[in-house]
Design an enzyme around this catalytic site. Structure first.
Site, short mmCIF file in Angstrom:
data_model
loop_
_atom_site.label_atom_id
_atom_site.label_comp_id
_atom_site.label_asym_id
_atom_site.label_seq_id
_atom_site.Cartn_x
_atom_site.Cartn_y
_atom_site.Cartn_z
N LYS A 24 13.39 13.08 17.35
CA LYS A 24 13.06 14.42 17.90
C LYS A 24 11.65 14.59 18.01
O LYS A 24 11.32 15.55 18.77
CB LYS A 24 13.40 15.34 16.52
CG LYS A 24 15.05 15.23 16.24
CD LYS A 24 15.95 16.49 16.46
CE LYS A 24 17.42 16.10 16.84
NZ LYS A 24 18.38 16.69 16.31
N LYS A 35 24.53 8.46 21.68
CA LYS A 35 25.28 9.26 21.05
C LYS A 35 25.78 10.61 21.77
O LYS A 35 24.82 11.37 22.32
CB LYS A 35 24.60 9.65 19.89
CG LYS A 35 25.70 10.20 18.68
CD LYS A 35 24.45 10.72 17.59
CE LYS A 35 23.86 12.04 17.84
NZ LYS A 35 23.28 12.64 16.67
N LYS A 43 24.42 17.67 20.79
CA LYS A 43 24.57 19.03 21.41
C LYS A 43 23.61 19.47 22.23
O LYS A 43 23.77 20.37 23.11
CB LYS A 43 24.18 19.92 20.10
CG LYS A 43 24.98 19.82 18.73
CD LYS A 43 24.56 20.81 17.73
CE LYS A 43 25.22 20.37 16.36
NZ LYS A 43 24.42 20.53 15.19
P1 TYM Z 1 24.53 18.08 12.86
O1 TYM Z 1 24.75 19.38 12.87
O2 TYM Z 1 23.62 17.12 13.78
O3 TYM Z 1 26.00 17.23 12.82
C1 TYM Z 1 26.96 17.89 12.23
C2 TYM Z 1 27.92 16.64 11.87
O4 TYM Z 1 28.39 16.02 13.09
C3 TYM Z 1 28.26 14.51 12.94
N1 TYM Z 1 27.97 14.10 14.27
C4 TYM Z 1 28.88 12.99 14.94
N2 TYM Z 1 29.73 12.34 14.46
C5 TYM Z 1 30.18 11.47 15.25
N3 TYM Z 1 29.84 11.37 16.47
C6 TYM Z 1 28.80 11.96 17.23
N4 TYM Z 1 28.37 11.92 18.37
C7 TYM Z 1 28.32 13.14 16.29
N5 TYM Z 1 27.11 13.88 16.54
C8 TYM Z 1 27.21 14.57 15.09
C9 TYM Z 1 27.11 14.41 12.25
O5 TYM Z 1 26.88 13.04 11.58
C10 TYM Z 1 27.10 15.48 10.93
O6 TYM Z 1 28.02 14.94 9.87
N6 TYM Z 1 21.60 17.29 8.99
C11 TYM Z 1 22.95 17.63 9.30
C12 TYM Z 1 23.36 18.85 8.59
C13 TYM Z 1 23.12 18.83 7.26
C14 TYM Z 1 23.72 18.42 6.07
C15 TYM Z 1 23.33 18.56 4.94
C16 TYM Z 1 24.98 17.46 6.45
C17 TYM Z 1 21.99 19.71 6.62
N7 TYM Z 1 22.04 19.51 5.36
C18 TYM Z 1 23.86 18.09 3.75
C19 TYM Z 1 25.72 17.04 4.96
C20 TYM Z 1 24.94 17.31 3.85
C21 TYM Z 1 22.91 17.86 10.77
O7 TYM Z 1 21.86 17.96 11.40
O8 TYM Z 1 24.17 17.34 11.34
#
Ligand code: TYM
Length: 328
Positions: free
Chosen positions: A111, A194, A197
């Site tokens: 990022k 990957k 978003k």
């Molecule tokens: P975030 O919002 O980027 O993504 C949410 C969840 O989706 C999964 N993910 C994917 N899984 C498979 N293939 C993909 N292409 C893909 N893109 C995203 C992510 O691995 C995630 O599980 N930091 C976290 C949010 C967070 C969190 C936490 C998660 C904040 N605090 C505590 C668990 C526990 C995040 O940015 O996820």
């Protein structure tokens, strides 16, 4: 009882990757464990975001959670920002993760790659501390996430070791749990990247209409040859579509491969599009209904109350352990 915690960050539109890697799985834990699912809205501030967009994305995620089958009677669903213990624990735990290890985080490197030091907010750098606070506040044993978040759970585990070594058995050791199939869904336009978003061409957004979704799948990049076979190195495009199909059908990759022996790429893509429509169609309809009814607001209010009770107990335990003077 096993505690399960996970969250999604309202930074952009949710993708099929978010759905398969995380969202779709949350409900599977609600009958056997104590589930905490939240909207990581404080994390969304780590990169510039329009306030109106942040609000809209947060409402969307709340509605998507409910549409996915999470039952607020069984699972606690809440906004991170509505439970102040997240920020309070963050203020303590930031002293137990170090600059060197934060700098090595892949997400931070990705990022911040195109930014200079005067553009990178402290929150982006310290992102894993807040995430560790999210997890540790609820004494979570299991953290269901996609592959890209494993590193953040690992650094949380390092923090637990460090903290408990110093103060005793205070924090509970969490463990990341990824999908057997679909821990990393790739972009449809570049299957070596990957699905994220921020890539409108290669992503399937949950809010896209079905026609657009079908079109994106039909024009997904495929590979040389004509066999539908799982081979991520030589056939990343076909392997990604097979993964999507298998994950949405709850079958293994080899079972999916067997179904498509002798299929041409075009017919295979059509079958994948049909499967995506079969699953996302009803899901999107429920989401629309929930969003229009506004019922998610009450769920978030109740969820915040329940979450706060649990989080405050952990916060007190940590405050006491590090020597903050209790006055009650
Ligand atoms: P975030 O919002 O980027 O993504 C949410 C969840 O989706 C999964 N993910 C994917 N899984 C498979 N293939 C993909 N292409 C893909 N893109 C995203 C992510 O691995 C995630 O599980 N930091 C976290 C949010 C967070 C969190 C936490 C998660 C904040 N605090 C505590 C668990 C526990 C995040 O940015 O996820």
């Amino acid at each position: 009882m096993t505690r399960i915690l996970s969250g999604i960050k309202p930074t952009g539109q949710l993708t099929l990757g978010n759905y398969i890697g995380a969202l779709k799985r949350f409900k599977d834990f609600q009958d056997s464990g104590e589930v905490f699912i939240f909207i990581a809205d404080l994390h969304a501030l780590t990169l510039p975001i329009d306030p109106e967009v942040l609000k809209e994305n947060s409402r969307d995620i709340a509605a998507f959670y409910l549409a996915s089958g999470l039952d607020p009677k069984k699972a606690t669903i809440f906004l991170q920002s509505s439970v102040s213990a997240h920020a309070e624990l963050n203020a303590i735990l930031q002293n137990y993760l170090y600059m060197g290890e934060l700098r090595r985080m892949t997400q931070f490197k990705d990022k911040s790659a195109k930014m200079n030091d005067n553009q990178i907010g402290l929150g982006l750098f310290a992102y894993p501390v807040l995430m560790a606070s999210d997890i540790l506040l609820y004494d979570a044993n299991i953290v269901p996430v996609g592959e890209d978040q494993i590193q953040h759970v690992e650094i949380t585990r390092d923090l637990v070791n460090r903290f408990n070594h110093r103060y005793g058995d205070i924090l509970v050791m969490p463990k990341a749990q990824v999908n057997k199939v679909g821990a990393r869904i790739m972009s449809l336009s570049d299957p070596t990247k990957k699905m994220s978003k921020s890539d409108p061409k290669g992503d399937i957004f949950l809010k896209d209409d079905m026609k657009t979704i079908r079109k994106k799948i039909m024009s997904a990049v495929t590979d040389l040859g004509c066999e539908v076979k799982y081979d991520p190195e030589n056939k990343p495009g076909i392997s990604n579509l097979l993964t999507i199909y298998a994950a949405l059908s709850d079958i293994s990759i080899s079972e999916a491969e067997e179904r498509f022996v002798g299929f041409r790429y075009g017919d295979f893509k059509k079958a994948v599009a049909d499967k995506v429509e079969e699953i996302l169609g009803p899901f999107k309809a429920r989401y629309e209904e929930i969003l229009a009814s506004g019922e998610y607001l009450e769920v978030l209010k109740e969820g915040a109350k329940k979450a706060e009770e649990i989080a405050n107990v952990t916060l007190k335990r940590v405050q006491k352990a590090v020597g903050l003077l209790p006055i009650e």
